[in-house]
Design a protein around this motif. Structure first.
Motif, short mmCIF file in Angstrom:
data_model
loop_
_atom_site.label_atom_id
_atom_site.label_comp_id
_atom_site.label_asym_id
_atom_site.label_seq_id
_atom_site.Cartn_x
_atom_site.Cartn_y
_atom_site.Cartn_z
N GLN A 228 0.83 -1.21 0.00
CA GLN A 228 0.00 0.00 0.00
C GLN A 228 0.87 1.26 0.00
O GLN A 228 0.53 2.26 -0.63
N TYR A 231 2.03 1.92 -3.46
CA TYR A 231 0.97 2.54 -4.27
C TYR A 231 0.82 4.03 -3.95
O TYR A 231 0.77 4.88 -4.82
N GLN A 247 5.74 6.06 -12.02
CA GLN A 247 5.51 4.90 -12.88
C GLN A 247 6.27 3.68 -12.36
O GLN A 247 5.74 2.56 -12.33
N ARG A 250 4.38 2.32 -9.43
CA ARG A 250 3.11 1.70 -9.83
C ARG A 250 3.38 0.33 -10.47
O ARG A 250 2.64 -0.63 -10.23
N PHE A 253 4.15 -2.07 -7.74
CA PHE A 253 2.90 -2.40 -7.03
C PHE A 253 2.09 -3.41 -7.85
O PHE A 253 1.59 -4.39 -7.31
N GLN A 254 1.98 -3.14 -9.12
CA GLN A 254 1.17 -3.97 -10.00
C GLN A 254 1.67 -5.41 -10.02
O GLN A 254 0.89 -6.34 -9.92
N ASN A 257 0.83 -7.05 -6.77
CA ASN A 257 -0.60 -7.24 -6.68
C ASN A 257 -1.05 -8.45 -7.46
O ASN A 257 -1.94 -9.19 -7.05
N LYS A 258 -0.41 -8.68 -8.59
CA LYS A 258 -0.76 -9.85 -9.41
C LYS A 258 -0.42 -11.13 -8.67
O LYS A 258 -1.18 -12.09 -8.69
N LYS A 261 -2.98 -11.71 -6.05
CA LYS A 261 -4.25 -12.15 -6.61
C LYS A 261 -4.23 -13.65 -6.81
O LYS A 261 -5.18 -14.34 -6.50
N ASP A 264 -4.78 -15.41 -3.67
CA ASP A 264 -6.15 -15.30 -3.20
C ASP A 264 -7.10 -16.27 -3.91
O ASP A 264 -8.26 -16.36 -3.56
N LEU A 265 -6.58 -16.94 -4.93
CA LEU A 265 -7.45 -17.86 -5.65
C LEU A 265 -7.84 -19.06 -4.80
O LEU A 265 -8.76 -19.77 -5.10
N TYR A 266 -7.11 -19.26 -3.74
CA TYR A 266 -7.40 -20.41 -2.89
C TYR A 266 -8.29 -20.01 -1.72
O TYR A 266 -8.25 -18.88 -1.27
#
Lengths: 470, 553
Positions: A228, A231, A247, A250, A253-254, A257-258, A261, A264-266
């Motif tokens: 955070q 970001y 940039q 960011r 961060f990106q 974040n991927k 993600k 978090d699929l589990y």
């Protein structure tokens, strides 16, 4: 005073003494291992043959995950209720019932319980903390603020309280007040990434971009994975006209974040829900066990703890606690069972191997004890403890004293402490090297001059030597 | 000049010192019962907890028969696998008869699609002077051409826009390259299959599984070929490369460069902001623009999105609704392709934290020259009351009043009977249904009857409503920017097709003018570059402005 002819007897006494020392040490480590789960005095009383109805009675076999979860939640509610009935004047019981209601999604009842706990024990910051968090979830920031202020009044030196308070103040658009609290927090926790982050956030909202950038950068120095902050640092840079630098952050961060993600699929399946319900009930049962033990109702406490472990078998802390209970109640066989299960789940836990060794030794299983100590040494070769225990074991069994000497020497090399010198001294003594034994004992006494066991052994060895020279 | 808001504070007893909630001018009255609307939404559920059920549906407000009255079109779910149904539910069109009476004309109109309805957009894609309807369904999508006589014809096959039988979301008509006809953006939610479906539980109760467990899908962009057919240009336009869990969308010229850009609200992941390079090719800039995430870098579970200039600075801002324990977000346009999440500072998330929020409108309900916020609420987990009393399945909708200084106050408690209704709302749409100069509300409620809210606000200001009619540009003026100037007041708006939570409304533009009795200037900047200026316009009227009929610039 023992004479030369008494020597075998002396050795026997020493062996028993060493075994006892090991047992005491093992128990102490077991208690330490459970991190503060030390038994109250009452728990050490002999077990009363008191028959009590089980507090948790669950038959889950053959039921769907959904039904099991429902039953577990119902059981938690019942257990919490029985706790309050059993300990109506104990704030902790009301806190536990409040927390249970909260987990069951009954926040109004939870609030009433926490308030009851506060009526019994007005200086409980945890009750105010729970109430503050609940108020935040409801979007009642003013109410949350009042609770956080209480927590702060009760625990002015508690790290992190000011962070929470400041976060709530920011939600109320009182950013300058938030900044004041955060600065205070920094004096308590100068290396808190969260505090730096919140300061950055407050300054960013106030459009004080250079300050915001400074705090976000400091946050990332303290915790480079604080996504955070990454970001918001980019945001502050853009607002300062430094888009190119932004940039970079960011992008960083990106990427993070991927990854997140994907992680978090589990989760979030019926089985997860069931696991959560089991863990909640296990936590409640563990806390309840503490209450019953403190009241001297050891069997009830033990049964609750056993049930907790059965519900959440992979929770190692709880298993360690149960092992400690068994040990405290004079049931080394069961303690050993728990330790072995822990070792199955966590095979690289050197302390666990040490306990298995000690408990096996207590049960007279020398081969298993040695194997555990050997495993401990292989897991933690830089720690003196395992070598010393192996040396002790060989002293106990009077087997391969040469090897015992090597281990004892290794222990002293790694950690020249009084107990290590002491064991080395005993080994030399047993091998008949009186001079080396006395030298080692002297080292032990130099490091711990008041130790009676060392003094007594030294005295004994000196006498023996005199006898020998006579 | 800002008129002082009419807010009365009252005290509770003579000893009370704390201010009680503000009693403000906005009043929304529930008039559903007397309206004649008998529609009841179904989500096609049968206890299997398919995620599809949770996201139905949007609705459309538009004048389908060009009689000057705004009609209502409700989308409906359909039986899903395992659902027993004797009568197949269908979408419903209600013709506005005036005086808050509506007549079900579904059968006669031919708009009673029985697909599983999710999103809708309305636009005159064939530029023949009447409103056509596009439905984004779970399953094949449908394009209905308006025959001009109150009936519609399904032209999906000819047009080539069924979008491949996916689980859809919002849809928008827009003119991507300014060639005078409407192109079509179709959002997709996620890859759903019955085979891969799994029921979840929460607190021992059956529950819907999170969208993250399903693969996200890229959206689709169709170019209008001008002959009644469309071509899929998703790849060449730069859309297909971005897969997301698309939900509500709105197409708007956020950067004031004269072309239409696209904001896609994505569930559980970053939102997309597609910047139009002017020729119908898009670059996704959400991350750098600050609209992909909330202020603290969290991906919200975006549901609906609307745009409007809440602070009257001449730049369109975005409002995005979201899931429980997330504030519905307000992104303030700072120009230069950058937005600031001002949710916390502005109070624009007031009351939303324990709610799941869906439909949204940035609307000036009291015509006091600034735009208020209406947020439709309702949980998607129908068992939530059993395991979480911080929230509930049925929720009250939220009304936030703009204080004219960039802040919002939650006035739901005093906003009239329409805000006492507690249901599980989804789409919300906003238009002047009784032609009395203020904006009314229609809310679609999942598994329930809809709610019709009449604006009975007191202390109303003056107003101007504008209907655009394109000649060179598309007939509805979709994408055209209107600037209304009265003294030192300057208000902007655009015509949008498809917005909020998978809904359509606002083909007419609404301007609240406060005490201003005369508008000095109305400027229309049409998509394609044309401009018309109209001077000395009287207030309190619905004005139709035809492209080319004003003074050119």
């Amino acid at each position: 005073m023992p004479t030369r002819t008494d020597r075998p007897k002396v050795s026997l006494i020493k062996s028993v003494g060493i075994t006892l020392a090991l047992l005491i040490l093992g128990t102490a480590v077991l208690l330490l291992w459970t991190r503060g789960a030390a038994e109250p005095e009452t728990a050490r009383k002999p077990l009363a043959p008191r028959i009590e109805p089980p507090l948790i009675s669950l038959e889950l076999d053959g039921l769907s995950a959904e039904t099991q979860t429902g039953l577990l939640r119902e059981t938690a509610a019942q257990l919490a209720h029985r706790l309050v009935m059993a300990f109506p004047r104990t704030a902790e019981a009301h806190m536990l019932q409040g927390n249970t209601f909260r987990q069951l999604g009954q926040s109004a009842q939870a609030l009433a319980c926490w308030q009851e706990a506060l009526a019994l024990a007005p200086r409980r910051p945890d009750a105010y903390t729970y109430m503050a968090i609940l108020a935040e979830e409801k979007g009642e920031s003013a109410q949350a603020l009042a609770h956080w202020e209480k927590v702060l009044a009760l625990e002015p030196d508690h790290a992190g309280v000011r962070d929470s308070l400041a976060h709530t103040l920011m939600g109320l658009n009182r950013r300058d007040a938030a900044i004041e609290f955060l600065r205070e927090e920094l004096t308590l926790s100068p290396r808190s990434a969260r505090t730096h982050y919140l300061l950055g956030q407050a300054h960013l909202r106030e459009k004080r971009f250079p300050e915001a950038i400074d705090y976000f950068e400091k946050t990332l120095v303290l915790d480079p994975n604080f996504s955070q902050a990454t970001y918001e640092l980019a945001t502050a840079l853009v607002r300062s006209g430094r888009s190119q630098e932004a940039q970079l952050y960011r992008d960083k961060f990106q990427k993070r974040n991927k990854r997140q993600k994907k992680k978090d699929l589990y989760g979030f399946t019926a089985q997860d829900d069931l696991r959560k319900a089991k863990q909640s009930l296990a936590s409640l049962a563990t806390a309840a066990a503490g209450l019953y033990q403190a009241a001297g109702r050891n069997l009830t406490g033990l049964a609750l703890l056993e049930e907790a472990v059965a519900l959440d078998p992979e929770n190692l802390e709880r298993r360690k606690r149960l092992a400690a209970r068994y040990q405290a109640l004079g049931r080394p066989q069961e303690a050993l069972g728990q330790c072995e299960r822990i070792a199955d789940l966590q095979p690289n836990d050197a302390t666990c191997q040490m306990l298995i060794g000690s408990l096996n030794l207590q049960l007279g299983r020398h081969r298993q004890a040695e194997s555990a100590f050997q495993r401990m040494v292989s897991l933690a070769p830089g720690q003196a403890y395992g070598y010393r225990e192996l040396a002790r074991l060989h002293l106990t069994t009077n087997n391969n004293l040469k090897q015992a000497r090597t281990w004892a020497q290794q222990a002293v090399t790694l950690e020249p402490s009084a107990p290590n010198y002491y064991v080395l001294g005993l080994v030399y003594h047993r091998m008949g090297d009186a001079s080396a034994a006395l030298q080692a004992l002297q080292q032990a006494l130099q490091k711990d001059p008041g130790n009676q066991a060392y003094q007594e052994s030294y005295r004994q060895m000196s006498l023996d030597r005199k006898h020998e020279s006579n | 000049m800002n008129r002082i808001k009419t807010c009365v504070f009252f005290c509770c007893g003579c000893l009370a010192v704390n201010a009680s909630p503000a009693i403000c001018a906005i009043r929304l009255t529930d008039v559903t019962a007397e309206s004649g609307v008998a529609f009841r939404h179904t989500d096609g559920s049968s206890g299997q907890y398919y995620i599809v059920e949770t996201v139905s549906a949007g609705l459309a407000l538009f004048d389908y028969d060009n009689d000057g009255r705004i009609d209502i079109y409700f989308l409906n779910g359909a039986p899903l696998k395992g659902t027993k149904s004797t009568r197949r539910p269908r979408n419903a069109l209600y013709r506005n008869l005036g005086q808050w009476r509506f007549e079900d004309v579904t059968e006669a109109s031919g708009l009673g699609d029985t697909g599983f309805g999710l999103g809708v957009a309305v636009g005159d894609y064939d530029n023949d002077g009447d409103a056509d309807v596009y439905l984004n369904n779970f399953g094949p999508n449908v394009l209905y051409r308006n025959n001009g006589d109150g009936t519609f014809t399904d032209v999906t096959e000819t047009a080539g826009v069924d979008a491949g039988h996916q689980l859809g979301a919002g849809a928008c008509f827009l003119d991507i390259e300014g060639d005078g006809d409407l192109d079509l953006y179709v959002a997709n939610y996620l890859a759903f299959s019955y085979q891969a479906h799994e029921i979840s539980t929460l607190g021992g109760h059956r529950a819907y599984r999170a969208p993250i467990h399903h693969r996200p899908l890229p959206d689709m962009l169709y170019r209008n070929n001008g002959d009644g057919t469309f071509s899929d240009i998703s790849a060449t336009a730069g859309i297909a490369a971005h897969a997301g869990w698309g939900m509500g969308i709105v197409c708007a010229d956020y950067d004031n460069d004269g072309d239409t850009d696209i904001f896609v609200g994505n569930d559980v992941a970053e939102n997309f902001l597609f910047r139009n390079n002017g020729s119908g090719v898009f670059t996704e800039i959400g991350m750098m623009a600050g609209t992909a995430y909330t202020a603290d870098g969290n991906p919200g579970a975006s549901m609906g999105v609307d745009c409007g200039d809440y602070d009257n600075d001449g730049w369109l801002d975005f409002k995005v609704t979201s899931y429980q324990q997330e504030l519905s977000t307000l992104y303030r346009n700072l120009q230069d392709d950058f937005f600031d999440d001002v949710t916390q500072q502005s109070g624009a998330g007031g009351g939303t934290l324990p709610m799941v929020t869906w439909g949204v409108g940035i609307i000036d309900f009291d015509n006091d020259m600034d735009r208020d916020l209406f947020i439709a609420c309702g949980h998607l987990q129908d068992n939530v009351d059993h395991y979480d009393d911080v929230t509930s399945y049925h929720q009250r909708n939220i009304l936030l009043r703009n204080d004219g200084r960039g802040g919002f106050t939650d006035v739901s408690d005093t906003g009239g009977t329409g805000l006492q209704v507690k249901l599980s709302s989804r789409g919300a749409a906003f238009d002047d249904l009784d032609n009395d100069g203020d904006v009314d509300v229609v809310v679609l409620n999942s598994r329930e009857a809809p709610t019709l809210l009449r604006n009975d606000s007191t202390s109303m200001g003056n107003w101007l409503q504008i209907r655009l009619q394109g000649k060179n540009s598309n007939r509805d003026g979709i994408g055209a920017r209107v600037t209304v100037t009265a003294g030192d007041l300057s208000l902007i708006d655009e015509v949008h097709s498809g917005r909020g939570y998978q809904s359509h409304y606002g083909t007419r533009l609404y301007f609240g003018l406060g005490d201003h009795t005369l508008v000095d200037r109305v400027e229309v900047r049409w998509i394609g570059g044309g401009k018309d200026i109209f001077s000395a316009v009287k207030t309190n009227q619905l004005l139709t402005l035809v492209e080319g009929s004003g003074q050119g610039n």
